[in-house]
Write a protein that holds these residues in place. Structure first.
Motif, PDB file in Angstrom:
ATOM      1  N   THR A 102       0.823  -1.212   0.000  1.00 61.31           N
ATOM      2  CA  THR A 102       0.000   0.000   0.000  1.00 61.31           C
ATOM      3  C   THR A 102       0.858   1.262   0.000  1.00 61.31           C
ATOM      4  O   THR A 102       0.356   2.356  -0.288  1.00 61.31           O
ATOM      5  N   THR A 135      -7.639  -4.761  -2.658  1.00 65.19           N
ATOM      6  CA  THR A 135      -7.255  -4.448  -1.284  1.00 65.19           C
ATOM      7  C   THR A 135      -8.459  -4.272  -0.376  1.00 65.19           C
ATOM      8  O   THR A 135      -8.432  -4.663   0.796  1.00 65.19           O
ATOM      9  N   TYR A 185       0.760   1.539  -3.786  1.00 71.81           N
ATOM     10  CA  TYR A 185      -0.434   1.251  -4.580  1.00 71.81           C
ATOM     11  C   TYR A 185      -1.101   2.553  -5.008  1.00 71.81           C
ATOM     12  O   TYR A 185      -0.797   3.637  -4.514  1.00 71.81           O
ATOM     13  N   SER A 215      -2.236   4.485   3.160  1.00 70.16           N
ATOM     14  CA  SER A 215      -1.363   3.321   3.288  1.00 70.16           C
ATOM     15  C   SER A 215      -1.446   2.846   4.733  1.00 70.16           C
ATOM     16  O   SER A 215      -1.706   3.628   5.657  1.00 70.16           O
TER      17      SER A 215
END
Length: 546
Positions: free
Chosen positions: A102, A521, A105, A224
């Motif tokens: 993350t 996610t 991402y 994140s």
């Protein structure tokens, strides 16, 4: 034990040992520490400070080609492990560190659709999930709140009741132009949900539209999991050991998990004991670790009586079509992040000749190096020398990308195992990845590429540039420890607990029986929260004898 420099000190037997400090590990740590369990987490990476992210540097695109490249084989950080991808069409993307991938991402925060849980019933292939969309919906809601999801309710492709807590980001010029083409064609589009704050939200800053989400957010606006969950977990007593590379999960005389052996950053070996072991090492790292943990009672790998550990790898192969427009689009502006998305071609239509579908998303194309890369297939003289100025004028700030995230079907021929010769820096066998595009996937990608060209043409593009496969995208590592009710055909049950080992849970994307076509996610973390709640409420694993 410290949480900063990764230097471990001896620890008593923990209630819960988590392997991996990425999103799912963070969710479990926060929930179980908050409910009074002693939690230790082993993470092979380190804490990354937002000041390290390259976005604020003029050479940020160059740094993104090496130090912040998504594939560990290219990045080559000490905390990374190599992967043998010589037999793979796609190179797995991952990042070792607190927060996991993350950190890099794009924060596209999408739910699976109800049909994704019933692929076998609806399409006669793959497997149905042992749970439904309705089972997971309350956990999706809680994770939306936890990440400060920015979006717009009412997307007609989803059931009612999905209400993002923050308003959507502006779709910008790229979103408006792309939507113009979709409207002409009568195709679905919607302002996209992103786990990026559209306004000040708790500790999160408002997105400043750097457009560099995939190399870290310097503003502190992207959710994140080093920011969303780990600080709270630590405040409630969770202990996080960084620079800790796990070599094996250990078991007691009855074959139940009782801890792990790990190597610290200085190469010293340690053992951490625990009553419950939770693996959150992603769809590559988790099967690697289970295979490394083979023992006399499980010679083919821990929790692998089904023989499916490492099998059915799904990677969501991506394609994209960039449209070049004869007008300025400011297409370096973020978030990146997605401006709008389309699920027009998401559901199976048998007349197309393949099963499954794709999710499209409009993203900015970034800076000058990214703009030039769109012309990689042109002859040298049309790209370099004096022509470079023409290509830059033509493309920079004037392009928008329809990215195509394809549904992957689980196939046992696509798998992860242990490489016979390649090792990481500690001498631990590295994973070998074999992944080939199926004929179904090839047909699916080609169909969607052709439709994306149509969408650009309808929007007024003067030229389109197609990439039929991104070999280093998107980093969705799924399916290698699949969930199901039958121990003969799955690795974990509907609560993410291993059939073979009652005090071993797996909470990353490896448990997903099918991949859907959306970014996973949100689903991974919703499943992890559901598993953590179940483990908290049914803590029979604590009864295991000393």
């Amino acid at each position: 034990m410290t949480i900063g420099d990764g230097t471990p000190t001896p620890s008593d037997r923990a209630d819960v040992l988590i392997i991996g400090a990425g999103p799912s590990g963070g969710v479990v740590a926060e929930h179980m520490a908050r409910h009074g369990f002693t939690v230790v987490c082993l993470e092979q990476g380190r804490w990354v400070n937002s000041g390290e992210f390259p976005a604020v540097k003029p050479e940020w695109e160059l740094l993104a080609q090496k130090q912040w490249y998504p594939e560990p084989n290219v990045r080559g950080n000490a905390e990374d492990y190599p992967t043998n991808v010589s037999e793979s069409d796609v190179s797995p993307v991952m990042f070792a560190g607190v927060g996991g991938s993350t950190l890099i991402y794009s924060a596209h925060w999408m739910r699976l659709l109800p049909s994704d849980f019933r692929v076998k019933t609806l399409n006669g292939v793959a497997d149905d999930w042992p749970i439904t969309y309705e089972d997971l919906a309350p956990y999706y809601d809680r994770m939306d709140a936890a990440v400060g999801l920015a979006g717009l309710e009412g997307d007609p492709m989803y059931p009612d009741g999905m209400v993002p807590p923050l308003p959507p980001h502006p779709i910008g010029k790229i979103g408006r132009i792309a939507a113009r083409g979709m409207n002409k064609l009568g195709w679905h589009w919607w302002p996209s949900p992103n786990a990026i704050a559209s306004q000040k939200h708790g500790e999160f800053a408002r997105c400043a539209r750097w457009g560099t989400c995939e190399t870290g957010c310097p503003e502190g606006a992207k959710s994140s999991f080093d920011l969303t969950h780990w600080p709270t977990a630590i405040r409630h007593g969770a202990r996080l050991i960084t620079g800790a590379r796990v070599s094996t999960i250990t078991v007691d005389a009855e074959g139940r998990a009782d801890g792990a052996v790990y190597v610290d950053a200085a190469g010293r070996e340690h053992r951490q004991k625990a009553r419950l072991v939770v693996v959150a090492a992603n769809g590559i790292g988790t099967p690697r670790l289970l295979l490394l943990s083979a023992h006399g009672g499980a010679p083919n790998g821990l929790a692998n009586s089904s023989g499916l550990v490492g099998k059915r790898l799904m990677l969501h192969p991506n394609a994209e079509v960039t449209g070049i427009y004869d007008e300025p689009l400011d297409s370096w502006l973020g978030p990146a992040g997605q401006a709008i998305h389309s699920l027009e071609f998401y559901e199976t239509d048998a007349s197309r000749g393949f099963v499954g579908g794709a999710k499209w998303q409009v993203m900015p194309i970034g800076g000058p190096l990214r703009a030039l890369s769109l012309h990689d297939r042109r002859p040298f003289a049309e790209k370099w020398g004096p022509a470079v100025h023409d290509r830059m004028d033509e493309t920079l700030g004037r392009g928008l990308q329809w990215g195509i995230n394809s549904q992957d079907m689980p196939e046992e021929s696509n798998h992860v195992d242990l490489d016979p010769t390649l090792t990481d820096s500690n001498g631990i066998p590295a994973p070998r990845v074999r992944y080939r595009l199926s004929e179904n996937t090839k047909k699916l990608l080609q169909f969607n590429l052709e439709r994306a060209v149509e969408a650009h043409e309808a929007a007024g593009a003067v030229r389109t540039v197609a990439t039929d496969l991104w070999p280093e995208q998107p980093g969705h590592l799924l399916g290698t420890a699949t969930m199901g009710t039958d121990p003969a055909t799955s690795v974990v049950n509907e609560w993410n607990i291993a059939h073979d080992v009652p005090n071993l849970a797996i909470v990353d994307g490896s448990v997903m029986p099918t991949s859907g076509a959306v970014n996973p996610t949100a689903t991974i973390t919703a499943l992890a929260l559901r598993a953590a709640e179940h483990l908290t409420n049914n803590a029979r694993w604590q009864e295991i004898s000393e």
